[in-house]
Design a protein around this motif. Structure first.
Motif, mmCIF file in Angstrom:
data_model
loop_
_atom_site.group_PDB
_atom_site.id
_atom_site.type_symbol
_atom_site.label_atom_id
_atom_site.label_comp_id
_atom_site.label_asym_id
_atom_site.label_seq_id
_atom_site.Cartn_x
_atom_site.Cartn_y
_atom_site.Cartn_z
ATOM 1 N N LYS A 1 0.994 -1.195 -0.053
ATOM 2 C CA LYS A 1 -0.070 0.006 -0.041
ATOM 3 C C LYS A 1 0.937 1.202 -0.146
ATOM 4 O O LYS A 1 1.774 1.405 0.835
ATOM 5 C CB LYS A 1 -1.031 -0.078 1.280
ATOM 6 N N GLY A 2 0.780 2.076 -0.917
ATOM 7 C CA GLY A 2 1.302 3.440 -0.992
ATOM 8 C C GLY A 2 0.191 4.562 -0.592
ATOM 9 O O GLY A 2 -0.707 4.607 -1.425
ATOM 10 N N ILE A 3 0.416 5.091 0.563
ATOM 11 C CA ILE A 3 -0.675 6.100 1.046
ATOM 12 C C ILE A 3 0.260 7.582 0.983
ATOM 13 O O ILE A 3 1.270 7.807 1.584
ATOM 14 C CB ILE A 3 -0.824 5.869 2.471
ATOM 15 N N PHE A 4 -0.428 8.473 0.408
ATOM 16 C CA PHE A 4 -0.177 9.856 0.027
ATOM 17 C C PHE A 4 -0.981 10.668 0.864
ATOM 18 O O PHE A 4 -2.497 10.722 0.566
ATOM 19 C CB PHE A 4 -0.094 10.387 -1.426
ATOM 20 N N LEU A 5 -0.557 11.263 2.001
ATOM 21 C CA LEU A 5 -1.561 12.378 2.826
ATOM 22 C C LEU A 5 -1.332 13.530 2.499
ATOM 23 O O LEU A 5 -0.128 14.088 1.925
ATOM 24 C CB LEU A 5 -0.904 11.625 4.287
ATOM 25 N N SER A 6 -2.469 14.436 2.858
ATOM 26 C CA SER A 6 -2.204 15.909 2.398
ATOM 27 C C SER A 6 -1.374 16.461 3.369
ATOM 28 O O SER A 6 -1.278 17.790 2.815
ATOM 29 C CB SER A 6 -3.984 16.275 2.580
ATOM 30 N N ASN A 7 -1.148 15.972 4.705
ATOM 31 C CA ASN A 7 0.118 16.965 5.329
ATOM 32 C C ASN A 7 0.719 15.874 6.272
ATOM 33 O O ASN A 7 0.471 14.812 6.390
ATOM 34 C CB ASN A 7 -0.737 18.091 6.079
ATOM 35 N N ASP A 8 2.074 16.595 6.907
ATOM 36 C CA ASP A 8 2.794 15.753 7.374
ATOM 37 C C ASP A 8 2.517 15.339 8.872
ATOM 38 O O ASP A 8 2.716 14.298 9.328
ATOM 39 C CB ASP A 8 4.258 16.513 7.626
ATOM 40 N N ASP A 9 1.546 16.244 9.427
ATOM 41 C CA ASP A 9 1.016 15.945 10.789
ATOM 42 C C ASP A 9 0.015 14.477 10.609
ATOM 43 O O ASP A 9 0.478 13.487 11.557
ATOM 44 C CB ASP A 9 -0.030 16.974 11.206
ATOM 45 N N HIS A 10 -0.718 14.476 9.495
ATOM 46 C CA HIS A 10 -1.506 13.207 9.314
ATOM 47 C C HIS A 10 -0.552 11.833 9.198
ATOM 48 O O HIS A 10 -0.834 11.131 9.386
ATOM 49 C CB HIS A 10 -2.547 13.489 8.375
#
Length: 342
Positions: A244-253
């Motif tokens: 699974k490659g997960i791209f999150l909208s910010n570094d905190d998350h």
């Protein structure tokens, strides 16, 4: 011991043989003097050990050298680091900052702006998304926004599409079986919306299975932890056995999700890769430094203050020329590879 006498405009005038009017122009409208005369007065100030009376200057010309800043939250690393960089610009530009952290409520943020205006701020930097750029443009002072809707005011933004596309391309290159993008509800006229578009376009072009998960994560760890736990549990069940490659909208998350993985597996499993967005300090300080799309926060802050200062200085000229239309600047992102991607 006798108290040392403060140096006055009259003292400077006598020392330089200029009139007091000329001395006043040096402080309030230096461009009206020749460079040679400016240098003569500057040298005199050093010789006389002149200490400027800021209060008297404000009362005389109404120019406070104050800039207002309105940010959504201090709990998220991106906003706190952006504020750090904005405040650090004092050394370069000489402006002081009055800061309010918004709460997402229109009336509250309007009161904050009214309070700032009462201190005669000369310009305003806005990162909060609450009030429209149309409303901000009616304030009759220069306004620069960062990473928010900006149709009617000047702005500095990241190339969100490029950053997202590069992050997604890295996950594809690393042979992830499925790609997942986590983001908050975002209007299409907000620059961050382009992160979703960049992710989807890269996935479609490569023909890779993908999913976009939109959820309201709030603006704090406390608000984001529960929905991220729920999403993590669902991913574990839905995509078991797949990389699974997960791209999150910010570094905190991204950091919260990384912690969830470590709590369960005591390490970062081989079947997970994570990339955040922002380049905030938390991405480098995490237990496993997180790959991220760096927004070049220092450059964005400098560009924003510079853009604001140029407008404020223009207003001080005898015949100011206002901008014909808002100026929008874009800063390219940097893909930073760390331990959460192979």
């Amino acid at each position: 011991m006798a108290r040392k006498k403060n140096v006055t405009f009259n003292d400077i005038a006598q020392y330089t043989h200029f009139s007091k009017t000329t001395i006043s122009r040096y402080f309030n409208n230096p461009d009206s003097l020749t460079p040679e005369n400016q240098q003569i007065i500057s040298d005199a100030l050093d010789k006389l050990n002149y200490k400027e009376n800021k209060v008297a200057k404000i009362l005389a010309n109404g120019q406070t050298e104050f800039v207002g800043v309105l940010i959504p939250s201090l709990s998220m690393n991106y906003y706190s680091e952006m504020l750090n960089q904005i405040l650090a610009s004092y050394k370069k530009y000489g402006y002081k900052f009055l800061v309010f952290a918004g709460n997402g409520h229109d009336e509250t943020e309007r009161r904050y702006i009214q309070e700032l205006m009462s201190y005669k701020i000369e310009g305003l930097i806005v990162l909060s998304h609450t009030l429209s750029s149309r409303e901000l443009s009616d304030l009759q002072i220069p306004v620069v926004t960062i990473e928010r809707e900006d149709q009617f005011v000047c702005s500095v933004n990241t190339d969100n599409y490029l950053g997202a596309h590069e992050a997604t391309s890295l996950l594809i290159h690393n042979h992830c079986d499925v790609l997942i993008h986590l983001n908050s509800p975002t209007k299409e006229n907000v620059p961050a919306y382009r992160r979703r578009a960049g992710f989807q376009d890269a996935c479609v072009k490569a023909g890779v299975p993908h999913e976009v998960i939109i959820r309201d994560f709030g603006l704090s760890y406390q608000e984001a932890a529960a929905p991220l736990q729920e999403i993590f549990d669902n991913i574990e069940q839905k995509y078991a056995g797949q990389k699974k490659g997960i791209f999150l909208s910010n570094d905190d998350h991204a950091n919260i999700l990384l912690n969830l993985l470590i709590r369960k597996y005591h390490t970062l499993p081989d079947d997970y890769e994570l990339i955040g967005f922002d380049g905030a300090p938390i991405s480098e300080q995490a237990i496993y430094p997180i790959s991220t799309v760096g927004q070049q926060i220092d450059q964005i802050a400098d560009e924003a203050v510079s853009l604001l200062v140029s407008q404020m200085q223009e207003r001080k000229k005898r015949h100011p020329v206002p901008l014909a239309e808002p100026v929008h600047k874009t800063v390219p992102p940097l893909l930073i590879r760390r331990q959460t991607t192979t």
